[in-house]
Design a protein around this motif. Structure first.
Motif, PDB file in Angstrom:
ATOM      1  N   UNK A 102       0.832  -1.185   0.000  1.00 39.84           N
ATOM      2  CA  UNK A 102       0.000   0.000   0.000  1.00 39.84           C
ATOM      3  C   UNK A 102       0.870   1.238   0.000  1.00 39.84           C
ATOM      4  N   UNK A 103       0.426   2.287  -0.680  1.00 42.54           N
ATOM      5  CA  UNK A 103       1.224   3.500  -0.771  1.00 42.54           C
ATOM      6  C   UNK A 103       0.328   4.721  -0.904  1.00 42.54           C
ATOM      7  N   UNK A 104       0.755   5.803  -0.282  1.00 45.88           N
ATOM      8  CA  UNK A 104       0.035   7.081  -0.372  1.00 45.88           C
ATOM      9  C   UNK A 104       1.038   8.218  -0.301  1.00 45.88           C
ATOM     10  N   UNK A 121      -6.156   0.002   2.291  1.00 47.43           N
ATOM     11  CA  UNK A 121      -5.943  -1.380   2.728  1.00 47.43           C
ATOM     12  C   UNK A 121      -5.307  -1.385   4.112  1.00 47.43           C
ATOM     13  N   UNK A 122      -5.904  -2.112   5.033  1.00 46.67           N
ATOM     14  CA  UNK A 122      -5.371  -2.200   6.396  1.00 46.67           C
ATOM     15  C   UNK A 122      -4.213  -3.193   6.415  1.00 46.67           C
ATOM     16  N   UNK A 123      -3.015  -2.693   6.654  1.00 48.35           N
ATOM     17  CA  UNK A 123      -1.782  -3.471   6.562  1.00 48.35           C
ATOM     18  C   UNK A 123      -1.104  -3.512   7.934  1.00 48.35           C
ATOM     19  N   UNK A 124      -0.399  -4.596   8.225  1.00 51.59           N
ATOM     20  CA  UNK A 124       0.345  -4.687   9.476  1.00 51.59           C
ATOM     21  C   UNK A 124       1.441  -3.621   9.473  1.00 51.59           C
ATOM     22  N   UNK A 125       1.409  -2.675  10.411  1.00 47.51           N
ATOM     23  CA  UNK A 125       2.274  -1.498  10.305  1.00 47.51           C
ATOM     24  C   UNK A 125       3.640  -1.619  10.958  1.00 47.51           C
ATOM     25  N   UNK A 126       3.846  -2.636  11.826  1.00 47.96           N
ATOM     26  CA  UNK A 126       5.077  -2.716  12.629  1.00 47.96           C
ATOM     27  C   UNK A 126       5.251  -1.404  13.391  1.00 47.96           C
ATOM     28  N   UNK A 343     -10.813   6.588  19.559  1.00 51.89           N
ATOM     29  CA  UNK A 343     -11.715   7.702  19.874  1.00 51.89           C
ATOM     30  C   UNK A 343     -11.049   9.039  19.558  1.00 51.89           C
ATOM     31  N   UNK A 344      -9.774   9.154  19.898  1.00 52.33           N
ATOM     32  CA  UNK A 344      -9.040  10.390  19.593  1.00 52.33           C
ATOM     33  C   UNK A 344      -8.876  10.550  18.083  1.00 52.33           C
ATOM     34  N   UNK A 345      -8.543   9.458  17.410  1.00 56.13           N
ATOM     35  CA  UNK A 345      -8.393   9.514  15.956  1.00 56.13           C
ATOM     36  C   UNK A 345      -9.688   9.915  15.277  1.00 56.13           C
ATOM     37  N   UNK A 346     -10.804   9.455  15.824  1.00 55.05           N
ATOM     38  CA  UNK A 346     -12.115   9.812  15.265  1.00 55.05           C
ATOM     39  C   UNK A 346     -12.298  11.320  15.264  1.00 55.05           C
ATOM     40  N   UNK A 347     -11.896  11.965  16.352  1.00 59.06           N
ATOM     41  CA  UNK A 347     -12.022  13.428  16.437  1.00 59.06           C
ATOM     42  C   UNK A 347     -11.100  14.122  15.446  1.00 59.06           C
ATOM     43  N   UNK A 348      -9.989  13.472  15.131  1.00 61.25           N
ATOM     44  CA  UNK A 348      -9.026  14.054  14.177  1.00 61.25           C
ATOM     45  C   UNK A 348      -9.334  13.683  12.735  1.00 61.25           C
ATOM     46  N   UNK A 349     -10.322  12.815  12.538  1.00 62.88           N
ATOM     47  CA  UNK A 349     -10.671  12.370  11.194  1.00 62.88           C
ATOM     48  C   UNK A 349      -9.723  11.316  10.647  1.00 62.88           C
ATOM     49  N   UNK A 350      -9.153  10.479  11.555  1.00 63.39           N
ATOM     50  CA  UNK A 350      -8.141   9.509  11.153  1.00 63.39           C
ATOM     51  C   UNK A 350      -8.502   8.063  11.451  1.00 63.39           C
ATOM     52  N   UNK A 351      -9.658   7.803  12.012  1.00 65.25           N
ATOM     53  CA  UNK A 351      -9.928   6.486  12.590  1.00 65.25           C
ATOM     54  C   UNK A 351     -10.185   5.387  11.563  1.00 65.25           C
ATOM     55  N   UNK A 352     -10.490   5.732  10.328  1.00 61.72           N
ATOM     56  CA  UNK A 352     -10.837   4.707   9.352  1.00 61.72           C
ATOM     57  C   UNK A 352      -9.657   3.771   9.078  1.00 61.72           C
ATOM     58  N   UNK A 353      -9.932   2.462   9.159  1.00 62.27           N
ATOM     59  CA  UNK A 353      -8.932   1.427   8.873  1.00 62.27           C
ATOM     60  C   UNK A 353      -7.742   1.473   9.819  1.00 62.27           C
TER      61      UNK A 353
END
Length: 474
Positions: A102-104, A121-126, A343-353
């Motif tokens: 995956x790349x962005x 794509x939800x990838x194992x992030x290490x 929950x914190x990520x949700x407020x930042x708009x980051x929680x997806x995946x």
């Protein structure tokens, strides 16, 4: 000739920047901590890479010297999308990356997606998990928060309780001063406590310790059995010294019972200060509202975050995750920490995946999308979120610091020209390689990126370095 001159100039500027950081940190030691940690490798099963592990040694973190890093100061023209896409797509086809990649690449100024391949794509992030953990910690607790270790009056006269505050970097009696500049020290806590007791005419006490701030299993789901014996991480407790190391100079061994080990060391230090301690030192809950006899505070959270990212510190990452859980009203455990971070990520708009089983990335059950990683870093570089800046300033610098300064990264002919110009957090488990960070393009545009692969045949680090270098050259 112009291009060669530009490269020489940029490299020179990078070296000067690092020297500036060193001088700045030396002059501001009140806000910095030095230590190290983590990860190692096994031939077949997922485990931490030796590239991300080391015994505790002094490191320089960015701190306020790079605090002005922001999208506002990196708003040159956007890189040409067609050229960027062609070069990245070609590099992503390298067999070394394996079958799941995956790349962005994001523009930090506008948030526009400049390049994407399986971005959600939800990838194992290490260890790039630490980017998410640190983002949540800064957002929930604030960059100036500190972790406090205290001693309070016990329930009976002549009894005292050592209360763990979830600071794994609390320096023990063997710690060298250069390892923990202005970090909380058990020696200092003993001296302050003894002074208070002697002022009250008390020279003999019974000591207990309270490790109840954190709860749940001290080992995360998805951790391999060898992680603790090999020194990748200590069992997670609210009370420990030197990150649970038996000798702070070495990654291993880790002590089996960090709270008891810390309390026994504290008892010896009190005795050296002229306060004798009863032989039995046992766990006990501190009374609610008990009078405080002594206290020491950690470095501010922004410095802890920078250290966590630069040195890929597993123990500190796990502690920060639990502090987020406490702040968010969740159980301070692995499960509660995962819920709180989301929950914190949700407020930042980051929680997806994003799904976490630990805060450090040692767990192979963690899943994060490249887009979430790149966006978290973009927020840290955005003027709207100054509280997150330490995520950006804590990134290792290619060829110079942390897990990018080990002499193995950005050494290839297709990436070494970007030494000093790329900042990124590495992630390495067996068959898993990730890299996420930020760079300023040749025309001065600040961009963030995440490159992730979790079905790597052998080692994809050189390819990830090449990908980041392409972004920086664009």
């Amino acid at each position: 000739m112009a291009r060669r001159d530009r490269l020489v100039m940029l490299t020179t500027l990078a070296v000067l920047q690092v020297l500036t950081i060193v001088i700045g940190v030396y002059a501001m030691t009140t806000d910095f901590n030095l230590s190290a940690l983590t990860s190692g490798s096994a031939p077949t099963d997922p485990t931490a890479s030796p590239a991300e592990g080391s015994p505790p040694v002094p490191v320089v973190t960015a701190g306020p010297v790079l605090a002005q890093l922001s999208a506002k100061s990196g708003d040159g023209p956007l890189p040409t999308k067609g050229t960027l896409t062609k070069q990245l797509a070609s590099a992503l086809g390298d067999d070394a990356l394996g079958r799941r990649v995956g790349a962005v690449v994001l523009d930090t100024v506008t948030g526009e997606q400049l390049f994407a391949a399986n971005p959600d794509t939800a990838i194992t992030p290490a260890s790039t998990t630490k980017i998410i953990t640190c983002t949540a910690a800064l957002a929930a607790l604030g960059p100036d928060a500190r972790l406090s270790t205290r001693v309070v009056q016990g329930t009976k006269p002549g009894t005292i309780v050592l209360v763990g505050g979830g600071d794994p970097m609390l320096a023990g009696p063997q710690a060298r001063s250069s390892d923990y500049p202005k970090q909380a020290s058990l020696n200092t806590l003993a001296a302050r406590t003894a002074a208070t007791l002697k002022a009250r005419g008390v020279r003999k006490v019974t000591l207990s310790y309270d490790d109840s701030l954190f709860t749940g299993n001290p080992k995360a789901p998805g951790w391999k059995p060898n992680y603790i014996p090999d020194g990748e991480v200590a069992p997670v407790h609210a009370l420990m010294i030197d990150e649970g190391r038996q000798d702070p100079r070495f990654r291993a061994p880790r002590v089996q019972n960090p709270p008891q080990y810390a309390a026994d060391a504290f008892a010896r230090l009190l005795a050296e200060q002229g306060v004798s301690v009863a032989k039995s030192v046992r766990p006990a809950k501190a009374p609610a509202g008990a009078a405080e006899l002594g206290r020491v505070d950690s470095a501010p959270l922004y410095a802890l975050v920078e250290h966590t990212l630069t040195r890929s510190d597993n123990d500190l990452a796990e502690a920060l995750m639990r502090h987020v859980a406490i702040k968010e009203g969740q159980q301070p455990s692995f499960g509660g920490g995962g819920k709180a971070v989301n929950a914190v990520l949700q407020r930042l708009g980051l929680a997806q995946n994003v799904s976490l089983s630990d805060g450090s990335g040692l767990s192979i059950r963690n899943r994060i999308s490249p887009h979430a990683l790149a966006k978290a870093i973009a927020l840290a570089g955005a003027p709207q979120h100054p509280e997150l800046r330490a995520v950006a300033t804590g990134m290792p610098i290619a060829g110079f610091s942390g897990t990018l300064g080990n002499g193995r990264r950005f050494t290839g002919g297709d990436s070494k020209d970007q030494v000093g110009l790329v900042r990124a957090k590495t992630g390495t488990l067996n068959h898993i390689n990730t890299l996420a960070g930020l760079a300023t393009t040749k025309d001065g545009r600040l961009v963030t990126y995440a490159f992730m692969a979790d079905q790597v045949p052998v080692n994809a680090e050189p390819v990830l370095d090449r990908l980041a270098a392409i972004v920086a050259r664009s």
